[in-house]
Design a protein around this motif. Structure first.
Motif, PDB file in Angstrom:
ATOM      1  N   PRO A 151     -20.240  10.403  12.532  1.00  0.00           N
ATOM      2  CA  PRO A 151     -20.993  10.335  12.037  1.00  0.00           C
ATOM      3  C   PRO A 151     -22.064   9.922  10.699  1.00  0.00           C
ATOM      4  O   PRO A 151     -20.761   9.584   9.972  1.00  0.00           O
ATOM      5  CB  PRO A 151     -20.912  11.747  11.948  1.00  0.00           C
ATOM      6  N   LEU A 152     -22.999   9.534  10.514  1.00  0.00           N
ATOM      7  CA  LEU A 152     -22.818   8.873   9.441  1.00  0.00           C
ATOM      8  C   LEU A 152     -24.483   9.132   9.146  1.00  0.00           C
ATOM      9  O   LEU A 152     -25.487   9.363   9.441  1.00  0.00           O
ATOM     10  CB  LEU A 152     -23.430   7.078  10.162  1.00  0.00           C
ATOM     11  N   HIS A 153     -24.994   9.944   7.498  1.00  0.00           N
ATOM     12  CA  HIS A 153     -25.337  10.295   6.777  1.00  0.00           C
ATOM     13  C   HIS A 153     -26.249   9.598   5.853  1.00  0.00           C
ATOM     14  O   HIS A 153     -25.126   9.184   5.056  1.00  0.00           O
ATOM     15  CB  HIS A 153     -25.256  11.682   6.427  1.00  0.00           C
ATOM     16  N   LEU A 154     -27.254   9.503   5.298  1.00  0.00           N
ATOM     17  CA  LEU A 154     -27.797   8.729   4.700  1.00  0.00           C
ATOM     18  C   LEU A 154     -28.297  10.105   3.538  1.00  0.00           C
ATOM     19  O   LEU A 154     -29.411  10.995   3.662  1.00  0.00           O
ATOM     20  CB  LEU A 154     -28.999   8.511   4.802  1.00  0.00           C
ATOM     21  N   ILE A 155     -27.794  10.234   2.114  1.00  0.00           N
ATOM     22  CA  ILE A 155     -27.856  10.889   1.084  1.00  0.00           C
ATOM     23  C   ILE A 155     -28.343  10.131  -0.041  1.00  0.00           C
ATOM     24  O   ILE A 155     -28.491   9.319  -0.471  1.00  0.00           O
ATOM     25  CB  ILE A 155     -26.532  11.377   0.393  1.00  0.00           C
ATOM     26  N   ASN A 156     -29.456  11.666  -0.953  1.00  0.00           N
ATOM     27  CA  ASN A 156     -29.945  11.084  -1.972  1.00  0.00           C
ATOM     28  C   ASN A 156     -30.738  10.125  -2.327  1.00  0.00           C
ATOM     29  O   ASN A 156     -30.983   8.837  -3.077  1.00  0.00           O
ATOM     30  CB  ASN A 156     -28.421  10.432  -3.076  1.00  0.00           C
ATOM     31  N   ALA A 157     -31.205  10.020  -0.924  1.00  0.00           N
ATOM     32  CA  ALA A 157     -32.175   8.720  -0.317  1.00  0.00           C
ATOM     33  C   ALA A 157     -33.612   8.972  -1.007  1.00  0.00           C
ATOM     34  O   ALA A 157     -34.202   9.766  -1.015  1.00  0.00           O
ATOM     35  CB  ALA A 157     -32.575   8.967   1.530  1.00  0.00           C
ATOM     36  N   ARG A 158     -33.948   7.739  -1.276  1.00  0.00           N
ATOM     37  CA  ARG A 158     -35.469   7.460  -1.868  1.00  0.00           C
ATOM     38  C   ARG A 158     -35.169   6.262  -1.655  1.00  0.00           C
ATOM     39  O   ARG A 158     -35.412   5.216  -0.865  1.00  0.00           O
ATOM     40  CB  ARG A 158     -34.882   7.539  -3.547  1.00  0.00           C
TER      41      ARG A 158
END
Length: 421
Positions: A151-158
């Motif tokens: 599982p791969l998540h993008l966090i605090n993305a801008r």
């Protein structure tokens, strides 16, 4: 564009990336440390260690992202006492940024984004979950995580409007890759709008994890020691943090124009490779500047100081009467203003804020930060602030309340991770 052509482009660019590392190594040999990791090769001893480990993997390309996750790491270490935490980086400065000390916190370079290197990386560490902090998009990595069922998540993305414009010609390809991510969590509404223009993936607003950042535990002691060593008593200390090319010269001209004997200017360049360059700039202007790394016994406070030690920005901000956010004076998009604001330091940001636009605009609305649109405005602001140096300012109190009201992203990330443990 297909992944096959993307692979060809990456392979074509790798020799240039390697040449850049070797060039930087001429100045700082540390760039060659752990070189094999950049190609996805690891020792047999490490392979034995990582066998059957339960691992949470976070990718933080450089300094800002690494600093932002300090509090998250501390929470994870307490919540999951058997879990190991792997932090991958893309830069030397990111890898050298201080993290919480623990035998369960490990660091590595993320390999160049070729299929084979990424496969070796994922097969070696076998993380149970991956979290990419901010927007470091490597499309072979995303694809291989899906194939390896990680599982791969993008966090605090801008995603700024400038970056969006660069991505839009490849929208179909990027949309396909972003749909492979398990989730995308952005910092603010503007980021969500920009991502929605690029992908059909569901976008969630999580807030900015940098609001949860805490200063190192020994910051107060170190800042007191620094004051004593620099013989700072009642002087007005102007700290320009994370400055970019061209900004130091503007500040030199401004300080000269102010002609204030009681003013001390401390500049902290964003990138360590510019330390020598900035020192030479002051020398060219016939100004003596003291490098913090060479600070010994001095008879009186220096007029100009160069912050050239890694990981000490909190300490330096702590002795400031006023902090100017580097990268915002000229068109570099600005840097994170939360560090000085959280320390109770009156903070000023310039016209270029696209890296932290929503944050700065919200802070300005809450009267938690000061803005200047040009150098004349900055000059007036400094004159006014110097004249009222000892007066308590509502800006500082508003800043602390603003940060308190905006925090909470860490708990949301923990909820996300909880799904897998």
């Amino acid at each position: 564009m297909h992944l096959f052509f993307y692979e060809i482009i990456i392979r074509f660019l790798i020799p240039f990336a390697l040449a850049k590392i070797f060039y930087r190594a001429l100045i700082n040999s540390n760039h060659l440390n752990y070189f094999s990791e950049r190609l996805g090769f690891y020792s047999k001893q490490k392979k034995i260690f990582w066998r059957n480990k339960q691992t949470i993997w976070l990718h933080c390309v450089s300094v800002g992202e690494t600093k932002a996750i300090n509090n998250l790491i501390e929470v994870l270490l307490k919540k999951y006492p058997q879990i190991h935490i792997l932090i991958s980086h893309g830069t030397l400065t990111g890898r050298e940024t201080i993290l919480p000390k623990s035998s369960r916190v490990h660091r590595t370079y993320l390999p160049y984004d070729t299929n084979r290197a990424v496969k070796r990386f994922l097969s070696f560490y076998q993380p149970k979950i991956g979290l990419i902090v901010e927007t470091e998009l490597w499309f072979n990595l995303i694809n291989q995580c899906e194939l390896h069922q990680i599982p791969l998540h993008l966090i605090n993305a801008r995603l700024s409007i400038n970056s969006l414009k660069k991505y839009l010609p490849f929208k179909k390809f990027i949309n396909t890759r972003l749909l492979q991510l398990n989730s995308i969590h952005v910092r603010a509404r503007e980021d969500a709008n920009n991502f929605n223009s690029l992908t059909e993936a569901k976008i969630k607003i999580m807030g900015n994890i940098k609001f949860d950042s805490k200063s190192p535990k020994n910051t107060e002691r170190k800042s007191d020691d620094l004051r004593k060593k620099l013989k700072i008593t009642n002087q007005f200390v102007l700290v320009a943090g994370s400055t970019r090319p061209g900004e130091e010269k503007i500040l030199i001209q401004l300080v000269r124009k102010l002609n204030c004997k009681n003013l001390i200017l401390i500049v902290v360049p964003r990138h360590p490779e510019r330390f020598d360059e900035v020192e030479k700039l002051f020398s060219k202007e016939n100004l003596s500047i003291l490098r913090k790394s060479k600070l010994g016994k001095i008879k009186k406070s220096p007029k100009y100081i160069l912050g050239d030690t890694m990981g000490d920005l909190y300490e330096i901000y702590s002795i400031a009467s006023l902090a100017i956010i580097g990268g915002s004076i000229l068109n570099h998009g600005g840097q994170n203003p939360i560090e000085p604001m959280s320390l109770g330091i009156k903070t000023v940001v310039g016209p270029s804020i696209y890296n932290f636009k929503d944050m700065v605009i919200d802070a300005e609305k809450n009267q938690a930060i000061l803005r200047f649109r040009n150098i004349n405005e900055l000059e007036k602001l400094l004159k006014n602030t110097i004249a009222r140096k000892n007066r308590k300012n509502y800006i500082v109190n508003n800043a602390k309340q603003f940060i308190k009201n905006s925090s909470g992203s860490t708990s949301k990330i923990i909820e996300l991770i909880n799904q897998y443990f």
